[in-house]
Write a protein that holds these residues in place. Structure first.
Motif, PDB file in Angstrom:
ATOM      1  N   ALA A  20       0.854  -1.188   0.000  1.00 32.85           N
ATOM      2  CA  ALA A  20       0.000   0.000   0.000  1.00 32.85           C
ATOM      3  C   ALA A  20       0.891   1.239   0.000  1.00 32.85           C
ATOM      4  CB  ALA A  20      -0.898   0.010   1.231  1.00 32.85           C
ATOM      5  N   GLY A  21       0.556   2.201  -0.840  1.00 35.35           N
ATOM      6  CA  GLY A  21       1.261   3.473  -0.827  1.00 35.35           C
ATOM      7  C   GLY A  21       0.812   4.303   0.367  1.00 35.35           C
ATOM      8  N   ASN A  22       1.419   5.440   0.550  1.00 39.80           N
ATOM      9  CA  ASN A  22       1.096   6.302   1.691  1.00 39.80           C
ATOM     10  C   ASN A  22      -0.376   6.700   1.713  1.00 39.80           C
ATOM     11  OD1 ASN A  22       3.768   6.217   2.590  1.00 39.80           O
ATOM     12  ND2 ASN A  22       4.340   7.958   1.315  1.00 39.80           N
ATOM     13  N   LYS A  23      -0.914   7.145   0.573  1.00 38.28           N
ATOM     14  CA  LYS A  23      -2.327   7.550   0.510  1.00 38.28           C
ATOM     15  C   LYS A  23      -3.254   6.364   0.706  1.00 38.28           C
ATOM     16  CE  LYS A  23      -2.204  11.968  -0.119  1.00 38.28           C
ATOM     17  NZ  LYS A  23      -2.546  12.853   0.981  1.00 38.28           N
ATOM     18  N   SER A  24      -2.901   5.232   0.157  1.00 43.87           N
ATOM     19  CA  SER A  24      -3.726   4.035   0.326  1.00 43.87           C
ATOM     20  C   SER A  24      -3.776   3.611   1.793  1.00 43.87           C
ATOM     21  CB  SER A  24      -3.197   2.893  -0.536  1.00 43.87           C
ATOM     22  OG  SER A  24      -3.392   3.192  -1.896  1.00 43.87           O
ATOM     23  N   ALA A  25      -2.646   3.660   2.467  1.00 44.63           N
ATOM     24  CA  ALA A  25      -2.616   3.315   3.888  1.00 44.63           C
ATOM     25  C   ALA A  25      -3.442   4.308   4.699  1.00 44.63           C
ATOM     26  CB  ALA A  25      -1.172   3.290   4.388  1.00 44.63           C
ATOM     27  N   GLY A  33      -3.940   6.790  -4.322  1.00 48.05           N
ATOM     28  CA  GLY A  33      -3.204   7.996  -4.695  1.00 48.05           C
ATOM     29  C   GLY A  33      -3.902   8.721  -5.833  1.00 48.05           C
ATOM     30  N   SER A  34      -3.925  10.036  -5.790  1.00 50.44           N
ATOM     31  CA  SER A  34      -4.687  10.818  -6.768  1.00 50.44           C
ATOM     32  C   SER A  34      -4.212  10.613  -8.205  1.00 50.44           C
ATOM     33  CB  SER A  34      -4.641  12.305  -6.413  1.00 50.44           C
ATOM     34  OG  SER A  34      -3.303  12.768  -6.451  1.00 50.44           O
ATOM     35  N   GLY A  35      -2.960  10.284  -8.416  1.00 52.01           N
ATOM     36  CA  GLY A  35      -2.447  10.089  -9.767  1.00 52.01           C
ATOM     37  C   GLY A  35      -2.444   8.645 -10.234  1.00 52.01           C
ATOM     38  N   ASN A  36      -2.955   7.731  -9.412  1.00 52.13           N
ATOM     39  CA  ASN A  36      -2.919   6.324  -9.779  1.00 52.13           C
ATOM     40  C   ASN A  36      -3.969   6.033 -10.853  1.00 52.13           C
ATOM     41  OD1 ASN A  36      -3.179   3.340  -9.671  1.00 52.13           O
ATOM     42  ND2 ASN A  36      -1.707   3.602  -7.998  1.00 52.13           N
ATOM     43  N   LEU A  37      -3.563   5.313 -11.876  1.00 48.43           N
ATOM     44  CA  LEU A  37      -4.432   5.015 -13.010  1.00 48.43           C
ATOM     45  C   LEU A  37      -5.183   3.691 -12.888  1.00 48.43           C
ATOM     46  CD1 LEU A  37      -2.045   6.092 -15.933  1.00 48.43           C
ATOM     47  CD2 LEU A  37      -3.974   7.359 -14.959  1.00 48.43           C
ATOM     48  N   PHE A  38      -5.114   3.038 -11.730  1.00 47.74           N
ATOM     49  CA  PHE A  38      -5.688   1.699 -11.594  1.00 47.74           C
ATOM     50  C   PHE A  38      -7.178   1.658 -11.955  1.00 47.74           C
ATOM     51  CE2 PHE A  38      -7.529  -1.820  -9.085  1.00 47.74           C
ATOM     52  CZ  PHE A  38      -6.815  -2.878  -9.638  1.00 47.74           C
ATOM     53  N   TYR A  39      -7.992   2.428 -11.274  1.00 48.92           N
ATOM     54  CA  TYR A  39      -9.441   2.364 -11.509  1.00 48.92           C
ATOM     55  C   TYR A  39      -9.846   2.907 -12.885  1.00 48.92           C
ATOM     56  CZ  TYR A  39      -9.416   1.000  -6.658  1.00 48.92           C
ATOM     57  OH  TYR A  39      -9.146   0.340  -5.488  1.00 48.92           O
ATOM     58  N   PRO A  40      -9.259   4.013 -13.355  1.00 49.14           N
ATOM     59  CA  PRO A  40      -9.570   4.432 -14.732  1.00 49.14           C
ATOM     60  C   PRO A  40      -9.179   3.375 -15.776  1.00 49.14           C
ATOM     61  CG  PRO A  40      -8.578   6.251 -13.539  1.00 49.14           C
ATOM     62  CD  PRO A  40      -8.458   5.034 -12.652  1.00 49.14           C
ATOM     63  N   ILE A  51     -15.654   3.872 -13.777  1.00 49.01           N
ATOM     64  CA  ILE A  51     -14.494   4.113 -12.916  1.00 49.01           C
ATOM     65  C   ILE A  51     -14.950   4.062 -11.464  1.00 49.01           C
ATOM     66  CG2 ILE A  51     -12.684   5.736 -12.255  1.00 49.01           C
ATOM     67  CD1 ILE A  51     -12.835   6.881 -15.103  1.00 49.01           C
ATOM     68  N   LEU A  52     -14.459   3.067 -10.741  1.00 51.68           N
ATOM     69  CA  LEU A  52     -14.751   2.973  -9.319  1.00 51.68           C
ATOM     70  C   LEU A  52     -13.849   3.933  -8.559  1.00 51.68           C
ATOM     71  CD1 LEU A  52     -14.908  -0.921  -8.910  1.00 51.68           C
ATOM     72  CD2 LEU A  52     -16.810   0.644  -9.246  1.00 51.68           C
ATOM     73  N   THR A  53     -14.285   4.334  -7.388  1.00 53.21           N
ATOM     74  CA  THR A  53     -13.421   5.118  -6.514  1.00 53.21           C
ATOM     75  C   THR A  53     -12.651   4.141  -5.621  1.00 53.21           C
ATOM     76  OG1 THR A  53     -15.098   5.328  -4.797  1.00 53.21           O
ATOM     77  CG2 THR A  53     -15.051   7.051  -6.503  1.00 53.21           C
ATOM     78  N   PRO A  54     -11.515   4.554  -5.091  1.00 53.82           N
ATOM     79  CA  PRO A  54     -10.741   3.646  -4.249  1.00 53.82           C
ATOM     80  C   PRO A  54     -11.537   3.050  -3.074  1.00 53.82           C
ATOM     81  CG  PRO A  54      -9.369   5.479  -4.885  1.00 53.82           C
ATOM     82  CD  PRO A  54     -10.763   5.800  -5.361  1.00 53.82           C
ATOM     83  N   VAL A  55     -12.426   3.814  -2.471  1.00 54.13           N
ATOM     84  CA  VAL A  55     -13.186   3.262  -1.331  1.00 54.13           C
ATOM     85  C   VAL A  55     -14.156   2.171  -1.773  1.00 54.13           C
ATOM     86  CG1 VAL A  55     -12.956   5.316   0.122  1.00 54.13           C
ATOM     87  CG2 VAL A  55     -14.945   5.073  -1.374  1.00 54.13           C
ATOM     88  N   PHE A  75       3.947  -0.046   4.618  1.00 53.42           N
ATOM     89  CA  PHE A  75       3.452   0.717   3.483  1.00 53.42           C
ATOM     90  C   PHE A  75       4.493   1.742   3.077  1.00 53.42           C
ATOM     91  CE2 PHE A  75       2.138   3.079   7.204  1.00 53.42           C
ATOM     92  CZ  PHE A  75       2.358   4.409   6.866  1.00 53.42           C
ATOM     93  N   GLY A  76       4.310   2.305   1.892  1.00 55.29           N
ATOM     94  CA  GLY A  76       5.214   3.340   1.403  1.00 55.29           C
ATOM     95  C   GLY A  76       5.638   3.084  -0.028  1.00 55.29           C
ATOM     96  N   MET A  77       6.521   3.944  -0.494  1.00 55.64           N
ATOM     97  CA  MET A  77       7.042   3.799  -1.848  1.00 55.64           C
ATOM     98  C   MET A  77       7.966   2.584  -1.913  1.00 55.64           C
ATOM     99  SD  MET A  77       7.700   7.733  -2.995  1.00 55.64           S
ATOM    100  CE  MET A  77       7.969   7.220  -4.696  1.00 55.64           C
ATOM    101  N   ASP A  78       8.052   1.996  -3.098  1.00 56.07           N
ATOM    102  CA  ASP A  78       8.872   0.790  -3.277  1.00 56.07           C
ATOM    103  C   ASP A  78      10.296   0.981  -2.780  1.00 56.07           C
ATOM    104  OD1 ASP A  78       6.657  -0.327  -4.453  1.00 56.07           O
ATOM    105  OD2 ASP A  78       7.458  -0.304  -6.485  1.00 56.07           O
TER     106      ASP A  78
END
Length: 164
Positions: A20-25, A33-40, A51-55, A75-78
């Motif tokens: 999990a990244g910082n925002k995800s945690a 994270g606001s710039g993550n392209l996963f859901y789009p 497009i689902l929201t992270p929650v 959690f955190g950056m790789d």
């Protein structure tokens, strides 16, 4: 555990990240994270109808999609994760237990760690030769904003075409 696994028997696909990244945690939601392209990307490639929201991540099960990470207790950056934080053995046991059709590693870094390689250059995108039981393995470009220079949505689109 930072984020719970989203797993059940016989999923079409399980996406696996590093951690999990910082925002995800902070938000207790995968790929938050606001710039993550996963859901789009899930939507544009046809995995989800919108497009689902992270929650809303628990709703992914309705589409045959599961989620997990190789690091469950940090959690955190790789670049901030330590080798001892990764638990590839537990990940493999979960995949053998739930037997999804396919696991997609979200980025080369997580695949590098799982395949026990030294460099991400040793990892190719696409379907891999190795399997976990009957579960096929696939590597796609990371949806993280940190990996944007390697982004290729066509590899995600191909992924959608190879699962039922």
């Amino acid at each position: 555990m930072i984020l719970p696994d989203l797993l059940k028997d016989n999923l079409k696909i399980v996406f696996c990240g590093t951690a999990a990244g910082n925002k995800s945690a902070e938000r207790k939601a995968y790929y938050a994270g606001s710039g993550n392209l996963f859901y789009p990307t899930l939507s544009s490639c046809g995995f989800t109808p919108r497009i689902l929201t992270p929650v809303e991540f628990p709703n992914l099960l309705d589409y045959g999609i599961g989620l997990t990470d190789l690091v469950k207790h940090h959690f955190g950056m790789d670049k901030d994760l330590k080798q001892e934080h990764y638990d590839a053995k537990s990940f493999e046991q979960k995949i053998l237990q739930y037997q999804p059709q396919l696991v997609c590693f979200n980025g080369k870094e997580v695949a590098k760690v799982y395949f026990n390689l030294k460099y991400t250059k040793q990892v190719g995108y696409g379907l891999q030769d190795k399997t976990i039981g009957n579960t096929k393995l696939y590597v796609a470009p990371s949806t993280s904003s940190a990996g944007r220079k390697h982004w290729e949505e066509c590899i995600w689109q191909y992924l959608k075409n190879i699962i039922n």
